[in-house]
Design a protein around this motif. Structure first.
Motif, PDB file in Angstrom:
ATOM      1  N   SER A  45       0.784  -1.258  -0.041  1.00  0.00           N
ATOM      2  CA  SER A  45      -0.007   0.079   0.013  1.00  0.00           C
ATOM      3  C   SER A  45       0.890   1.087  -0.052  1.00  0.00           C
ATOM      4  N   LYS A  46       0.648   2.313  -0.898  1.00  0.00           N
ATOM      5  CA  LYS A  46       1.475   3.377  -0.912  1.00  0.00           C
ATOM      6  C   LYS A  46       0.544   4.542  -0.737  1.00  0.00           C
ATOM      7  N   HIS A  47       0.930   5.370   0.166  1.00  0.00           N
ATOM      8  CA  HIS A  47      -0.122   6.610   0.151  1.00  0.00           C
ATOM      9  C   HIS A  47       0.217   7.743  -0.561  1.00  0.00           C
ATOM     10  N   THR A  48      -0.471   8.441  -1.428  1.00  0.00           N
ATOM     11  CA  THR A  48      -0.438   9.193  -2.194  1.00  0.00           C
ATOM     12  C   THR A  48      -1.019  10.689  -1.609  1.00  0.00           C
ATOM     13  N   LYS A  53      -3.223  14.093 -11.437  1.00  0.00           N
ATOM     14  CA  LYS A  53      -3.455  12.738 -11.923  1.00  0.00           C
ATOM     15  C   LYS A  53      -4.575  12.211 -10.942  1.00  0.00           C
ATOM     16  N   ASN A  54      -4.587  12.314  -9.581  1.00  0.00           N
ATOM     17  CA  ASN A  54      -5.224  11.963  -8.719  1.00  0.00           C
ATOM     18  C   ASN A  54      -5.710  12.812  -7.740  1.00  0.00           C
ATOM     19  N   ILE A  59      -4.812   6.005  -0.802  1.00  0.00           N
ATOM     20  CA  ILE A  59      -4.038   4.506  -0.760  1.00  0.00           C
ATOM     21  C   ILE A  59      -3.978   3.898  -1.963  1.00  0.00           C
ATOM     22  N   GLU A  60      -2.868   3.549  -2.700  1.00  0.00           N
ATOM     23  CA  GLU A  60      -2.823   2.795  -4.022  1.00  0.00           C
ATOM     24  C   GLU A  60      -2.002   1.616  -3.635  1.00  0.00           C
ATOM     25  N   LYS A  61      -2.480   0.641  -4.296  1.00  0.00           N
ATOM     26  CA  LYS A  61      -1.715  -0.816  -4.263  1.00  0.00           C
ATOM     27  C   LYS A  61      -0.669  -0.676  -5.394  1.00  0.00           C
ATOM     28  N   VAL A  62       0.695  -1.184  -5.053  1.00  0.00           N
ATOM     29  CA  VAL A  62       1.653  -0.887  -6.016  1.00  0.00           C
ATOM     30  C   VAL A  62       2.432  -2.304  -5.966  1.00  0.00           C
TER      31      VAL A  62
END
Length: 105
Positions: A45-48, A53-54, A59-62
């Motif tokens: 999980s990466k917090h952006t 773009k977003n 939280i994105e899954k990478v």
């Protein structure tokens, strides 16, 4: 630095870790760190922050890199993980499966 047994586009089998036993395609190889990013495996999980773009952020899954010692190339003939060898054929160095002896492209 020595050559790696894994290339971009290979189907690999994961030997250890949370994704043990799963297979996936190599998206990218990081040569200096001896790691590979495998499609759909080792998700983190990466917090952006919000950006153009977003705009919402969140939280994105990478996919995270996996060390290549934990990966084995899947033999296209048998569909099972195998070790890789190198031999010279017609003046070119080619990879071959230690299990079946067939060339891996």
């Amino acid at each position: 630095m020595s050559k790696l047994h894994i290339k971009k586009g290979d189907i690999v089998y994961v030997n250890t870790g949370t994704d043990k036993g799963k297979t996936g395609r190599v998206v990218k190889v990081i040569i200096d760190k001896q790691r590979a990013i495998v499609e759909g495996l080792n998700m983190v999980s990466k917090h952006t922050k919000p950006n153009a773009k977003n705009p919402q952020g969140g939280i994105e899954k990478v996919e995270a890199p996996i060390h290549i010692s934990n990966l084995n190339v899947v033999d296209p003939e048998s569909g099972k993980p195998t070790r890789i060898g190198r031999k010279e054929l017609n003046g070119k160095l080619v990879r071959y499966s230690k299990k079946t002896g067939k060339e891996i492209k």
